[in-house]
Design an enzyme around this catalytic site. Structure first.
Site, mmCIF file in Angstrom:
data_model
loop_
_atom_site.group_PDB
_atom_site.id
_atom_site.type_symbol
_atom_site.label_atom_id
_atom_site.label_comp_id
_atom_site.label_asym_id
_atom_site.label_seq_id
_atom_site.Cartn_x
_atom_site.Cartn_y
_atom_site.Cartn_z
ATOM 1 N N HIS A 74 0.848 -1.190 0.000
ATOM 2 C CA HIS A 74 0.000 0.000 0.000
ATOM 3 C C HIS A 74 0.883 1.240 0.000
ATOM 4 O O HIS A 74 2.099 1.163 0.182
ATOM 5 C CB HIS A 74 -0.979 0.015 1.193
ATOM 6 N N CYS A 97 5.859 6.197 4.638
ATOM 7 C CA CYS A 97 4.712 5.444 4.091
ATOM 8 C C CYS A 97 4.135 6.130 2.856
ATOM 9 O O CYS A 97 3.243 5.600 2.202
ATOM 10 C CB CYS A 97 3.612 5.281 5.135
ATOM 11 N N HIS A 101 4.864 0.083 -0.410
ATOM 12 C CA HIS A 101 5.665 -0.841 0.407
ATOM 13 C C HIS A 101 4.680 -1.882 0.937
ATOM 14 O O HIS A 101 3.461 -1.693 0.841
ATOM 15 C CB HIS A 101 6.352 -0.095 1.559
ATOM 16 N N HIS A 128 3.362 -5.262 3.710
ATOM 17 C CA HIS A 128 3.330 -5.839 5.063
ATOM 18 C C HIS A 128 2.832 -7.280 4.989
ATOM 19 O O HIS A 128 2.106 -7.652 4.059
ATOM 20 C CB HIS A 128 2.364 -5.066 5.973
ATOM 21 N N ASP A 135 -4.677 -10.713 -0.972
ATOM 22 C CA ASP A 135 -3.328 -11.272 -0.861
ATOM 23 C C ASP A 135 -2.502 -11.002 -2.116
ATOM 24 O O ASP A 135 -2.956 -11.253 -3.230
ATOM 25 C CB ASP A 135 -3.427 -12.784 -0.613
ATOM 26 N N HIS A 136 -1.295 -10.464 -1.900
ATOM 27 C CA HIS A 136 -0.379 -10.125 -2.983
ATOM 28 C C HIS A 136 -0.987 -9.115 -3.955
ATOM 29 O O HIS A 136 -0.829 -9.213 -5.175
ATOM 30 C CB HIS A 136 0.128 -11.390 -3.706
ATOM 31 N N GLU A 186 -0.695 -5.058 11.553
ATOM 32 C CA GLU A 186 0.041 -4.622 10.366
ATOM 33 C C GLU A 186 1.492 -5.099 10.463
ATOM 34 O O GLU A 186 2.110 -5.491 9.478
ATOM 35 C CB GLU A 186 -0.024 -3.094 10.294
#
Lengths: 141, 140
Positions: free
Chosen positions: A19, A38, A44, A46, A84-85, A128
């Protein structure tokens, strides 16, 4: 339950996503000041942990509030598969309108899971990182 | 009000089987948990007691006392046991995490005399747990 006890079932799931924290309502300088690293335009990622708590009566025939297979399949379909991904900002519709902070992510996941047909959704907790966690239990509290 | 939590671990085996259902239904509902030889978990139990610290001792209740209650009521009863057959409180029930958490609540509540039992959280694995608390109480 008739003995006045409430039982919840909690289950933890994982997904990884990227995100970028950036608000269209703020200037470049303000975005940089508020979100710091951020705000990096490349984004980047998580490894998120989602903890889902549901409540209900344990079925006397099975001893279960909800069959784990049903809960797992529902969470997989509503959250893991679409998140996801992925780059949350671009690939999850809700985050074209709002900043994908983990606060907003927590609320979005709650909205997606509150229709679970087999038990009542009590709350969603999203970690997170191992040091940051957020919880949302709807607006009734 | 202060909430204090003590953890303990125990290891036990169980299997899921409802004699009122056919072998096929048991297999379909419970999957690999229906293996009659049983299988085991390392359970982690978190017991939360709520109360005001005593002005003299600064304690809600003496942790040593809580440790002894947990040792007597839970560890001795459940540790290294086959839960279906060796734990009286679970007889006739499927020993799911939900039912074990509830049985633990019922064992502990009358024994905790200082403060009051607020919540029981039982982990079957790090990713699966059940919680038990009084209706209407916020599960801090």
């Amino acid at each position: 339950m008739k003995d006045g006890l409430k039982i919840e079932l909690g289950r933890r799931y994982r997904f990884s996503a990227s995100h970028r924290l950036h608000s269209e309502k703020l200037s470049e300088e303000e975005n940089q000041r508020v979100y710091g690293k951020c705000n990096n335009p490349h984004g980047h990622g998580h490894n998120y942990v989602v903890e889902v708590s549901v409540s209900g009566t344990a079925d006397p025939a099975t001893g279960m509030i909800a069959n784990l297979g049903d809960l797992d399949a529902f969470v997989e379909r509503e959250v893991i598969e679409p998140f996801d991904h992925k780059l949350l900002n671009e690939e999850v519709a809700a985050f074209r309108e709002s900043v994908p902070t983990t606060e907003n992510l927590c609320k979005e996941i709650y909205q997606r899971l509150k229709h679970f047909p087999k038990a009542k959704l009590e709350r969603v907790r999203v970690e997170e990182t191992s040091n940051n966690a957020f919880e949302y239990a709807g607006e009734e509290l | 009000m202060v909430y204090l939590t003590r953890k303990l671990e125990f290891s036990a085996s169980h299997w899921y089987h409802n004699p009122a259902l056919s072998a096929e239904e048991n297999k379909r509902i419970f999957g690999k948990c229906n293996n009659p030889h049983g299988h085991g978990h390392n359970y982690t139990l978190e017991v939360t007691v709520a109360g005001d610290p005593d002005p003299v001792t600064g304690m809600v209740l003496d942790l040593k006392e809580l440790k002894e209650i947990l040792e007597r009521e839970i560890t001795q009863r459940m540790d290294h046991r086959f839960l279906n057959y060796e734990v009286e409180e679970l007889k006739g029930q499927i020993p799911t995490c939900e039912n074990i958490a509830q049985a633990i609540w019922k064992l502990l509540e009358p024994k905790i005399q200082k403060g009051r039992l607020h919540k029981v959280r039982l982990y079957e694995t790090p990713d699966l747990f059940a919680e038990c608390y009084r209706n209407g109480v916020h599960p801090v």
